[in-house]
Scaffold this active site. Structure first.
Site, short mmCIF file in Angstrom:
data_model
loop_
_atom_site.label_atom_id
_atom_site.label_comp_id
_atom_site.label_asym_id
_atom_site.label_seq_id
_atom_site.Cartn_x
_atom_site.Cartn_y
_atom_site.Cartn_z
N CYS C 206 0.88 -1.18 -0.11
CA CYS C 206 -0.01 -0.14 -0.10
C CYS C 206 0.99 1.25 0.07
O CYS C 206 0.61 2.18 -0.83
CB CYS C 206 -1.03 -0.11 1.41
SG CYS C 206 -2.33 -1.14 1.17
N CYS C 248 -3.46 -1.45 11.23
CA CYS C 248 -2.85 -1.69 9.73
C CYS C 248 -3.06 -3.25 9.54
O CYS C 248 -3.44 -3.79 8.61
CB CYS C 248 -1.78 -0.94 9.62
SG CYS C 248 -1.76 0.01 7.99
#
Lengths: 141, 109, 287
Positions: C206, C248
């Site tokens: 990401c 996360c």
């Protein structure tokens, strides 16, 4: 995009038709919202215009959405979130020392209309509404 | 829960009859009454600040009737004018009856 | 089709199915915070990162947030994170523990901590370990105050980290990655690039490969931590770096390391080093 002349005309016609229809609050808002407005106005008729509501078009998080409202000549302004479990958000009251404008941060349960109704010094009412998209993030984390 | 302590931002001196901006913030969870306790599955009872008021030399300036849809750590901003120096007082009222207060003096000049 | 897919292929499929949308740049605006003691210029964009940086340019997470969220950070009064900083300031002046001392008794004003946040985490020879700001605060509480350490990632500790970080606000992050810190930095790097969890993703998938793009409705940042602790609109409180790492990891359906673990310390050092040159920005406001 390739449009035939006929399609283009039809599209144009549709756009015109839509834009001619005034926003009908009685149909657009939920029963709970309508009930709250009625309590606030005592059933008086509500005009449009003369009130400005500022909201983000897209809220990054529905938990904290900054809004501001202003209506020259208002003594009170009620804020409603039409798509929340309870539409009531807050009602501001202004004395003659205060400018009839205020800002706060509100919770929105999802994409919906935020409505502001102002009570004027002469007892009349006016309202406006803004649509706010509440995004569901990719990373709620 | 941490101590509840209001913050306000007001200019120290203002011009008579001219609008100035007032910002207020108070740390409060604003428990909406809609949330469920993840462990017990029971609804967490509502506990919010339900009323805010600003007065100048005892006279009302600005007030807010507050519902649970106002965010945690409620923030209010408004605009006001005064003709003379004095005391701008702020009051927040909690569902449990607690009242949180603070005040600022305003000078003309 | 071959039965064994490479992890890169799976990652590619996952990325495709998550729908990274086309590149959309962050704001070009610069950030000058209207602070209590005057304006504070924040470096949110580094055009030429230090040699060896894996990123062509560095961006603070602020750059990727919406106009409204960015505005919340641009004024210290509007920033709700400052509530917690003020609370920590009271704590700073309040005696605690058997020694009956407060932070202020030894350190004076919090401004005496200026510069510290910019160089942490760092290897500490005396302690024989990599120390985060949280570690130093708790060490001092135990050692000097005779007080109990605060919970890592908890409100009291995170607020104190915010108060101390604020003293370095505007200074460029400058953590050391060589010398005795190197081993932990290498561990952090390994964790950063290791695919984990049911989605089989690494931090880099990401935050290095796709920053600036949208993952569903979320504008992906570089995952920089210069703004931590961060006040998040989502939970209306200050969030520690480790708590964010944990969130996360949960998102990619991995079993997170523990907040306050050596793995997260190592990752904190490595991620901090990727932001060397960006300003300390704490307490920032994020979504």
């Amino acid at each position: 995009m390739n449009l035939s002349r006929r399609q283009a005309l039809a599209l144009g016609g549709a756009v015109v038709t839509v834009s001619l229809i005034p926003i009908d609050f009685a149909k657009a808002a939920s029963d709970a919202t309508m009930a709250d407005i009625k309590t606030f106005t005592g059933g008086a008729s509500v005009a449009e215009g003369g009130i400005e509501l500022t909201t983000p078009e897209i809220a990054e998080n529905g938990n904290t959405v900054p809004i501001s409202v202003s209506a020259p000549g208002a003594v009170s302004i009620m804020i409603l979130a039409d798509g929340n479990p309870n539409p009531g958000v807050a009602t501001f009251h202004f004395s003659d020392m205060a400018e009839p404008s205020a800002a706060t941060r509100i919770r929105l349960a999802g994409t919906q209309n935020v409505i502001a109704v102002a009570k004027m010094a002469d007892g009349s009412f006016t309202q406006t509404s803004r649509s706010v998209k509440v995004t569901i993030g990719g990373c709620g984390g | 829960m941490a101590k509840i302590k209001p913050r306000v931002k007001v200019p120290k001196s203002v011009a008579a009859g001219e609008y100035f901006t007032v910002k207020t913030l108070i740390n409060h969870k604003m428990e909406s009454g809609q949330r469920k306790d993840k462990k017990t599955g029971k609804k967490i009872p509502r506990k919010i600040i339900n009323y805010f008021e600003a007065t100048f030399n005892g006279k009302p300036v600005f007030s807010v009737d507050i519902q649970p849809a106002v965010s945690s750590n409620p923030f209010f901003q408004f605009s006001m004018k005064v003709e003379e120096a004095g005391k701008l007082a702020f009051k927040w009222v909690d569902d449990d009856g607690s009242v949180y207060e603070t005040a600022k003096s305003i000078k003309i000049g | 089709m071959k039965r064994i897919m490479t992890s890169a292929m799976i990652g590619g499929l996952v990325a495709a199915s998550l729908g990274f949308a086309a590149q959309a740049e962050g704001t070009k605006d610069s950030l000058v915070i209207n602070g209590e003691d005057g304006p504070v210029k924040i470096i949110t964009h580094v055009k030429n990162p230090p040699a060896g940086s894996p990123l062509p340019e560095l961006f603070s997470g602020w750059v990727f947030r919406s106009k409204e969220t960015r505005a919340l950070e641009a004024d210290d009064f509007d920033n709700p994170g400052m509530i917690f900083v003020e609370q920590a300031w009271e704590t700073w002046n309040t005696p605690d523990g058997k020694a009956g001392k407060s932070c202020a008794d030894c350190h004076g004003e919090p401004s005496s901590m200026k510069g510290l946040r910019a160089v942490l985490p760092r290897w500490d020879d005396k302690q024989g370990k990599l120390m985060t700001l949280e570690d130093y605060i708790n060490w001092s509480r135990v050692e000097h105050m005779g007080a109990k350490p605060w919970k890592y990632g908890g409100g009291q500790l995170t607020s104190m980290v915010a108060l101390i970080s604020l003293q370095s606000r505007g200074m460029p992050v400058n953590v050391k990655t060589d010398g005795p810190a190197k081993k932990m930095w290498e561990l952090g790097k390994k964790i950063y690039y290791t695919r984990v969890g049911q989605l089989d993703m690494a931090c880099s998938n990401c935050h290095e490969d796709n920053y600036g793009k949208y993952i569903r409705a979320d504008h992906l940042s570089q995952g920089q931590i210069n703004g931590f602790p961060a006040y998040r609109l989502k939970n209306a409180k200050l969030n520690s770096v480790h708590a964010r790492f944990k969130g996360c990891m949960k998102n990619i359906r991995a079993k997170p390391y523990k907040v306050g673990s050596d793995e997260f310390r190592a990752l904190e050092l490595y991620v901090a080093s990727r932001g060397n040159g960006l300003s300390v920005e704490a307490p920032s406001v994020r979504n």
